[in-house]
Design a protein around this motif. Structure first.
Motif, mmCIF file in Angstrom:
data_model
loop_
_atom_site.group_PDB
_atom_site.id
_atom_site.type_symbol
_atom_site.label_atom_id
_atom_site.label_comp_id
_atom_site.label_asym_id
_atom_site.label_seq_id
_atom_site.Cartn_x
_atom_site.Cartn_y
_atom_site.Cartn_z
ATOM 1 N N ASP A 93 -28.921 -45.525 -11.550
ATOM 2 C CA ASP A 93 -29.471 -44.171 -11.598
ATOM 3 C C ASP A 93 -29.361 -43.540 -10.214
ATOM 4 O OD1 ASP A 93 -30.830 -41.842 -12.008
ATOM 5 O OD2 ASP A 93 -32.747 -42.770 -12.519
ATOM 6 N N PHE A 94 -28.501 -42.549 -10.071
ATOM 7 C CA PHE A 94 -28.316 -41.919 -8.764
ATOM 8 C C PHE A 94 -29.578 -41.213 -8.284
ATOM 9 C CE2 PHE A 94 -23.526 -41.427 -9.706
ATOM 10 C CZ PHE A 94 -23.304 -42.720 -9.276
ATOM 11 N N ASN A 95 -30.471 -40.883 -9.201
ATOM 12 C CA ASN A 95 -31.703 -40.215 -8.816
ATOM 13 C C ASN A 95 -32.623 -41.133 -8.006
ATOM 14 O OD1 ASN A 95 -31.296 -37.619 -10.086
ATOM 15 N ND2 ASN A 95 -31.518 -38.674 -12.037
ATOM 16 N N ALA A 96 -32.306 -42.440 -8.020
ATOM 17 C CA ALA A 96 -33.108 -43.384 -7.248
ATOM 18 C C ALA A 96 -32.781 -43.331 -5.766
ATOM 19 C CB ALA A 96 -32.887 -44.799 -7.773
ATOM 20 N N LEU A 97 -31.780 -42.535 -5.401
ATOM 21 C CA LEU A 97 -31.344 -42.503 -4.010
ATOM 22 C C LEU A 97 -32.248 -41.684 -3.102
ATOM 23 C CD1 LEU A 97 -27.509 -42.159 -4.526
ATOM 24 C CD2 LEU A 97 -28.722 -44.130 -3.629
ATOM 25 N N GLY A 98 -33.137 -40.870 -3.667
ATOM 26 C CA GLY A 98 -34.005 -40.068 -2.809
ATOM 27 C C GLY A 98 -34.799 -39.066 -3.607
ATOM 28 N N GLU A 99 -35.592 -38.264 -2.901
ATOM 29 C CA GLU A 99 -36.426 -37.284 -3.576
ATOM 30 C C GLU A 99 -35.600 -36.165 -4.188
ATOM 31 O OE1 GLU A 99 -39.307 -35.901 -0.831
ATOM 32 O OE2 GLU A 99 -40.255 -37.846 -0.545
ATOM 33 N N ASN A 100 -34.526 -35.772 -3.500
ATOM 34 C CA ASN A 100 -33.687 -34.714 -4.043
ATOM 35 C C ASN A 100 -32.818 -35.260 -5.162
ATOM 36 O OD1 ASN A 100 -34.651 -32.887 -2.119
ATOM 37 N ND2 ASN A 100 -33.133 -33.586 -0.622
ATOM 38 N N LYS A 101 -32.594 -34.434 -6.157
ATOM 39 C CA LYS A 101 -31.808 -34.853 -7.309
ATOM 40 C C LYS A 101 -30.373 -35.138 -6.860
ATOM 41 C CE LYS A 101 -31.101 -33.488 -12.144
ATOM 42 N NZ LYS A 101 -31.844 -34.637 -12.663
ATOM 43 N N THR A 102 -29.906 -36.350 -7.124
ATOM 44 C CA THR A 102 -28.576 -36.764 -6.715
ATOM 45 C C THR A 102 -27.691 -36.934 -7.935
ATOM 46 O OG1 THR A 102 -29.513 -37.935 -4.828
ATOM 47 C CG2 THR A 102 -27.275 -38.500 -5.438
ATOM 48 N N TYR A 103 -26.482 -36.454 -7.846
ATOM 49 C CA TYR A 103 -25.578 -36.514 -8.985
ATOM 50 C C TYR A 103 -24.162 -36.308 -8.480
ATOM 51 C CZ TYR A 103 -25.969 -31.481 -8.314
ATOM 52 O OH TYR A 103 -25.968 -30.229 -7.756
ATOM 53 N N SER A 104 -23.247 -36.374 -9.388
ATOM 54 C CA SER A 104 -21.861 -36.038 -9.079
ATOM 55 C C SER A 104 -21.250 -35.438 -10.338
ATOM 56 C CB SER A 104 -21.098 -37.274 -8.596
ATOM 57 O OG SER A 104 -19.829 -36.879 -8.108
ATOM 58 N N PHE A 105 -19.927 -35.536 -10.457
ATOM 59 C CA PHE A 105 -19.263 -34.932 -11.609
ATOM 60 C C PHE A 105 -18.175 -35.850 -12.148
ATOM 61 C CE2 PHE A 105 -20.780 -31.406 -9.018
ATOM 62 C CZ PHE A 105 -21.434 -30.618 -9.955
ATOM 63 N N GLN A 106 -17.978 -35.752 -13.463
ATOM 64 C CA GLN A 106 -16.781 -36.288 -14.093
ATOM 65 C C GLN A 106 -15.838 -35.095 -14.228
ATOM 66 O OE1 GLN A 106 -17.131 -39.357 -14.226
ATOM 67 N NE2 GLN A 106 -18.998 -40.060 -15.211
ATOM 68 N N VAL A 107 -14.653 -35.196 -13.674
ATOM 69 C CA VAL A 107 -13.782 -34.021 -13.606
ATOM 70 C C VAL A 107 -12.438 -34.291 -14.275
ATOM 71 C CG1 VAL A 107 -14.836 -33.244 -11.462
ATOM 72 C CG2 VAL A 107 -12.790 -34.671 -11.371
ATOM 73 N N ARG A 108 -11.845 -33.252 -14.760
ATOM 74 C CA ARG A 108 -10.456 -33.307 -15.207
ATOM 75 C C ARG A 108 -9.620 -33.002 -13.970
ATOM 76 N NH1 ARG A 108 -13.742 -30.911 -18.570
ATOM 77 N NH2 ARG A 108 -13.340 -28.808 -17.782
ATOM 78 N N ARG A 109 -8.906 -34.019 -13.482
ATOM 79 C CA ARG A 109 -8.301 -33.909 -12.175
ATOM 80 C C ARG A 109 -7.332 -32.737 -12.043
ATOM 81 N NH1 ARG A 109 -7.744 -38.081 -8.609
ATOM 82 N NH2 ARG A 109 -6.499 -36.542 -7.454
ATOM 83 N N ALA A 110 -6.611 -32.405 -13.095
ATOM 84 C CA ALA A 110 -5.681 -31.275 -12.998
ATOM 85 C C ALA A 110 -6.436 -30.014 -12.593
ATOM 86 C CB ALA A 110 -4.955 -31.064 -14.326
ATOM 87 N N GLU A 111 -7.611 -29.816 -13.194
ATOM 88 C CA GLU A 111 -8.408 -28.620 -12.919
ATOM 89 C C GLU A 111 -9.160 -28.738 -11.592
ATOM 90 O OE1 GLU A 111 -10.675 -27.554 -16.519
ATOM 91 O OE2 GLU A 111 -9.268 -28.873 -17.558
ATOM 92 N N PHE A 112 -9.694 -29.916 -11.323
ATOM 93 C CA PHE A 112 -10.439 -30.138 -10.087
ATOM 94 C C PHE A 112 -9.535 -29.967 -8.865
ATOM 95 C CE2 PHE A 112 -11.808 -33.299 -6.833
ATOM 96 C CZ PHE A 112 -13.014 -32.700 -6.469
ATOM 97 N N ASP A 113 -8.371 -30.607 -8.900
ATOM 98 C CA ASP A 113 -7.450 -30.518 -7.768
ATOM 99 C C ASP A 113 -6.958 -29.086 -7.574
ATOM 100 O OD1 ASP A 113 -7.844 -33.214 -7.829
ATOM 101 O OD2 ASP A 113 -5.734 -33.768 -7.963
#
Length: 485
Positions: A93-113
């Motif tokens: 759970d990335f939220n365990a890393l600190g008080e602030n909400k922590t997250y990232s993204f699953q991306v479609r690389r063609a669109e992300f890049d």
């Protein structure tokens, strides 16, 4: 983005490659006011393997000034991961890393890049697509120019000179493979990945939002990444010998292994497989040198490690951050070229070796989940309480430790001993996918180098935080650069 920009005769900084490493370093340098040209051989958007980002990307997005664009694009938000390895399973759970909400993204690389490359253009980078780099030229052993050709019209070609070159050409690794010829495939990670996309997948209700699932089987492991609602990228990673023993057509083999696996078979039982099966192999490698007179090598052009911990984009963007800081200080006269390059080489290798050792420990996991958490704890420099082991694992898998290191004045590390021990560890141990053919999948194999992590990893990161690499650490105030201790 204007893909019809012209290739100039000279650029202060020339970047090869428009992936996350290339676009990121170009953006960071352009924001400092440097003249930057980026050459990309494809016309974006283009397909690329890899979809799962680590939370460390958020901080780099902020430095790039692209955070809002990424947030608003509609990518799947990733708040954790599910791991099923051997007899154990757990949720990260990335939220365990600190008080602030922590997250990232699953991306479609063609669109992300494409988004990142568009952003580079918007901050002043001269982006030219459809350009093939034929050769980098050296004068007195220093990179000084390159020969290029238009990918659509071979009559359009020329030569561009530069003050500094950044090779972010991905797996092709122009400098490492064509000039230095010092890239080495890691014999210990000779795995093959096969993957495809599924619709109407049943995501377990107890998963963190947008979580990636990493699940091991008796012969290898699977990734399951939600790229949009009810759609997943599902891949299997096996040792190359396992593929050789198979006599089925690739798609048939892939679907058979999906169906036989307890986790992926269950989530796809009502799903629909879409399109073709893609394959990638021999993707774990490293160049000997990550920089040299007149050039830096970033991202996959320098090194890549097994995709187990989604480290590819992380290392690419992190290397871009280190490269931009080093080159900025060189160009501003705040560090000599030798100092900036020495810092970059050592810092990048530190991040890469840390990930390599941890991946190796996963493939040689014999003692269960809690022991694995303990190994992760020993690999990172942290003031976390000794008993809070799961936090340590989560922090490492999130990629945040590398960012913490450079901003909290990292140590001056001797790497040769680490390289030797990593090689010894991976050579002596049996890869998880090939334990022993005559034994069951849950067989516990003794570790031939059982004291490696307890004796070596903890010592490797037991350093004085006030001792910076080459006397420098990265400062992000007013743009990334190196600061002296």
């Amino acid at each position: 983005m204007n893909s019809s920009n012209m290739v100039p005769e000279h650029s202060q900084i020339l970047v090869i490659g428009g992936g996350p490493a290339g676009s990121s370093v170009a953006t960071l340098l352009s924001k400092h006011g440097f003249n930057v040209t980026l050459l990309e051989k494809e016309i974006f958007p283009r397909y690329h393997i890899g979809e799962s980002l680590l939370p460390s990307a958020l901080k780099i997005f902020d430095l790039l000034g692209v955070r809002e664009k990424v947030e608003n694009y509609g990518f799947v938000k990733k708040e954790g991961a599910y791991v099923k390895w051997g007899k154990d399973n757990w949720t990260v759970d990335f939220n365990a890393l600190g008080e602030n909400k922590t997250y990232s993204f699953q991306v479609r690389r063609a669109e992300f890049d494409h988004l990142l490359l568009d952003h580079s253009s918007s901050v002043g980078v001269n982006v030219v697509q459809g350009i093939i780099v034929e050769k980098v030229k050296f004068t007195n052993e220093r990179a000084t120019s390159l020969v290029w050709q238009n990918s659509k019209d071979s009559s359009k070609k020329g030569e561009i000179s530069f003050d500094y070159l950044i090779d972010a050409s991905g797996r092709s690794g122009i400098i490492a493979t064509k000039h230095n010829k010092d890239r080495k495939i890691h014999e210990d990670f000779q795995n093959v990945a096969a993957w495809g996309y599924w619709e109407n997948v049943n995501v377990p209700d107890n998963f963190p939002k947008g979580a990636i699932a990493t699940t091991a089987t008796s012969k290898g492991w699977f990734w399951s990444i939600p790229v949009k609602e009810k759609t997943m990228s599902i891949g299997i990673v096996l040792h190359k010998d396992e593929f050789k023993r198979n006599n089925l057509e690739l798609k048939e083999f892939y679907l058979k292994r999906i169906k036989e696996d307890s986790f992926t078979g269950e989530i796809t039982k009502n799903g629909t497989f879409c399109g073709e099966v893609k394959v990638e192999q021999d993707y774990s490698y490293s160049a000997k040198d990550f920089c040299g007179p007149g050039y830096f090598i970033c991202g996959d052009a320098a090194c890549f490690i097994d995709p187990l911990l989604s480290s590819g984009v992380h290392l690419g963007m992190f290397s871009a951050l280190m490269c931009a800081a080093s080159l900025t200080s060189i160009l501003k006269g705040e560090a000599t070229e030798a100092e900036g390059m020495s810092y970059y080489q050592k810092c990048y290798k530190k991040a890469y070796l840390r990930m390599m050792v941890f991946v190796s420990s996963f493939y040689n996991q014999y003692e269960g989940m809690e022991s694995q958490f303990w190994k992760a704890k020993k690999m990172i420099n942290s003031n976390i309480d000794q008993h809070d082991i799961k936090y340590a694992f989560t922090s490492l898998i999130a990629g945040l430790e590398d960012l913490n290191d450079v901003e909290s004045k990292v140590d001056n590390v001797v790497y040769q001993e680490m390289l030797k021990k990593v090689k010894q560890k991976t050579e002596n141990a049996k890869i998880f996918a090939n334990t022993q053919e005559n034994k069951e999948s849950d067989t516990v194999v003794s570790d031939p180098d059982g004291g490696f992590f307890a004796q070596k990893i903890e010592g490797y990161f037991a350093f004085d935080k006030e001792e910076a690499i080459e006397g420098f650490y990265i400062s992000t105030e007013g743009g990334v650069k190196l600061s002296r201790v």
